[in-house]
Motif scaffolding. Structure first.
Motif, PDB file in Angstrom:
ATOM      1  N   MET A   1      -2.495   0.569  -4.386  1.00 64.86           N
ATOM      2  CA  MET A   1      -1.982  -0.707  -3.885  1.00 64.86           C
ATOM      3  C   MET A   1      -1.436  -1.451  -5.089  1.00 64.86           C
TER       4      MET A   1
ATOM      5  N   THR B   1     -13.179   6.586  -6.576  1.00 63.18           N
ATOM      6  CA  THR B   1     -14.589   6.227  -6.685  1.00 63.18           C
ATOM      7  C   THR B   1     -15.119   5.806  -5.319  1.00 63.18           C
ATOM      8  N   ALA B   2     -16.179   6.437  -4.861  1.00 68.34           N
ATOM      9  CA  ALA B   2     -16.816   6.052  -3.604  1.00 68.34           C
ATOM     10  C   ALA B   2     -18.147   5.388  -3.901  1.00 68.34           C
ATOM     11  N   VAL B   3     -18.587   4.559  -2.964  1.00 68.59           N
ATOM     12  CA  VAL B   3     -19.954   4.028  -3.024  1.00 68.59           C
ATOM     13  C   VAL B   3     -20.705   4.666  -1.866  1.00 68.59           C
TER      14      VAL B   3
ATOM     15  N   ILE C   1       0.864  -1.180   0.000  1.00 67.35           N
ATOM     16  CA  ILE C   1       0.000   0.000   0.000  1.00 67.35           C
ATOM     17  C   ILE C   1       0.900   1.229   0.000  1.00 67.35           C
TER      18      ILE C   1
ATOM     19  N   CYS D   1      -5.610   6.303  -6.756  1.00 67.01           N
ATOM     20  CA  CYS D   1      -6.418   5.319  -7.483  1.00 67.01           C
ATOM     21  C   CYS D   1      -7.816   5.160  -6.877  1.00 67.01           C
ATOM     22  N   PHE D   2      -7.992   5.607  -5.635  1.00 69.93           N
ATOM     23  CA  PHE D   2      -9.264   5.387  -4.922  1.00 69.93           C
ATOM     24  C   PHE D   2     -10.176   6.601  -5.077  1.00 69.93           C
TER      25      PHE D   2
ATOM     26  N   CYS E   1      -9.198  -3.471  -5.777  1.00 70.39           N
ATOM     27  CA  CYS E   1      -8.761  -3.168  -4.411  1.00 70.39           C
ATOM     28  C   CYS E   1      -9.749  -2.184  -3.807  1.00 70.39           C
ATOM     29  N   LEU E   2     -10.012  -2.334  -2.517  1.00 73.13           N
ATOM     30  CA  LEU E   2     -10.956  -1.474  -1.802  1.00 73.13           C
ATOM     31  C   LEU E   2     -10.236  -0.683  -0.718  1.00 73.13           C
ATOM     32  N   LEU E   3     -10.780   0.491  -0.427  1.00 70.77           N
ATOM     33  CA  LEU E   3     -10.323   1.294   0.703  1.00 70.77           C
ATOM     34  C   LEU E   3     -11.550   1.648   1.525  1.00 70.77           C
TER      35      LEU E   3
ATOM     36  N   ILE F   1      -8.283  -2.273   2.294  1.00 67.17           N
ATOM     37  CA  ILE F   1      -7.425  -1.504   3.200  1.00 67.17           C
ATOM     38  C   ILE F   1      -8.329  -0.706   4.123  1.00 67.17           C
TER      39      ILE F   1
ATOM     40  N   ARG G   1     -14.495   2.954  -0.789  1.00 65.32           N
ATOM     41  CA  ARG G   1     -13.903   3.366  -2.074  1.00 65.32           C
ATOM     42  C   ARG G   1     -13.385   2.178  -2.863  1.00 65.32           C
ATOM     43  N   VAL G   2     -13.436   2.338  -4.159  1.00 61.31           N
ATOM     44  CA  VAL G   2     -13.025   1.311  -5.119  1.00 61.31           C
ATOM     45  C   VAL G   2     -11.895   1.908  -5.937  1.00 61.31           C
TER      46      VAL G   2
ATOM     47  N   PRO H   1      -8.668  -7.460  -1.895  1.00 59.53           N
ATOM     48  CA  PRO H   1      -8.058  -6.846  -0.710  1.00 59.53           C
ATOM     49  C   PRO H   1      -8.782  -5.562  -0.316  1.00 59.53           C
TER      50      PRO H   1
END
Lengths: 125, 125
Positions: free
Chosen positions: A37, A110-112, A25, A107-108, B88-90, B25, B81-82, B23
């Motif tokens: 990651m 995009t949120a849901v 990470i 890279c993160f 990979c997820l955050l 985080i 987050r995607v 994965p």
């Protein structure tokens, strides 16, 4: 920058998956933002520590991936951390430009939220 | 807390590994500290979003792992987050107590500095 010291840390003491890889990470050392990651093998771990330039293993290209080598978006290693199970790494970095190949800072992006995907940021200019 | 909304986000659109896992985080929503990395399957993703309680898939126990269910060290979901590759997820979380099973705040309590391993923090009281 080449580091000059005798390394007692042995990358082979980490736990790698069946493909010989460990997730790493990357976190911005200043803002704390989680940037990306990616994966390292033992040799990429050693290169990262020896050179101070974060180096991954590209699963798609099956080769070392010195982050930023082609894009200029390098990651200068600030701190290198190992988790309790020794099967995940955290590198804090000074990130030049965008960490993401979409030219976004992270890279993160995009949120849901409330069940819908939301784009949090646009590519950098 | 049970969320009441129609979810258009479909966990099956994420990219899982051969074991059906992705994965995830976990990052402290307030301090920005990276707490841990663990794995989710599609159903754990859905449970996390539906319940607001971060739920992993335990590879060792081969069962759902509602974080903190036995320890009380729950993770309340703040944001999900995607990443760009959807592999990979955050999750940003409100972490109660220690995230690590060693009773440390974070699993990443070991640094490699000048080639030596350094323990950055002791278990919480």
């Amino acid at each position: 920058m080449q580091k000059v010291f005798a390394m007692t840390f042995d990358p082979s003491t980490l736990t790698y998956n069946d493909a010989g890889l460990i997730p790493a990470i990357a976190q911005d050392a200043t803002s704390g933002e989680v940037l990306m990651m990616a994966w390292m093998n033992a040799e990429a771990v050693a290169k990262t520590l020896e050179t101070g330039r974060v180096t991954y293993w590209s699963r798609s290209r099956q080769s070392f991936w010195i982050k930023g080598e082609s894009s200029g978006h390098v990651q200068e290693l600030v701190d290198f951390r190992v988790d309790c199970d020794r099967d995940c790494l955290l590198v804090t970095v000074n990130q030049t430009g965008a960490a993401c190949h979409t030219n976004r800072r992270t890279c993160f992006y995009t949120a849901v939220r409330q069940g819908d995907e939301v784009e949090l940021m646009k590519p950098m200019e």
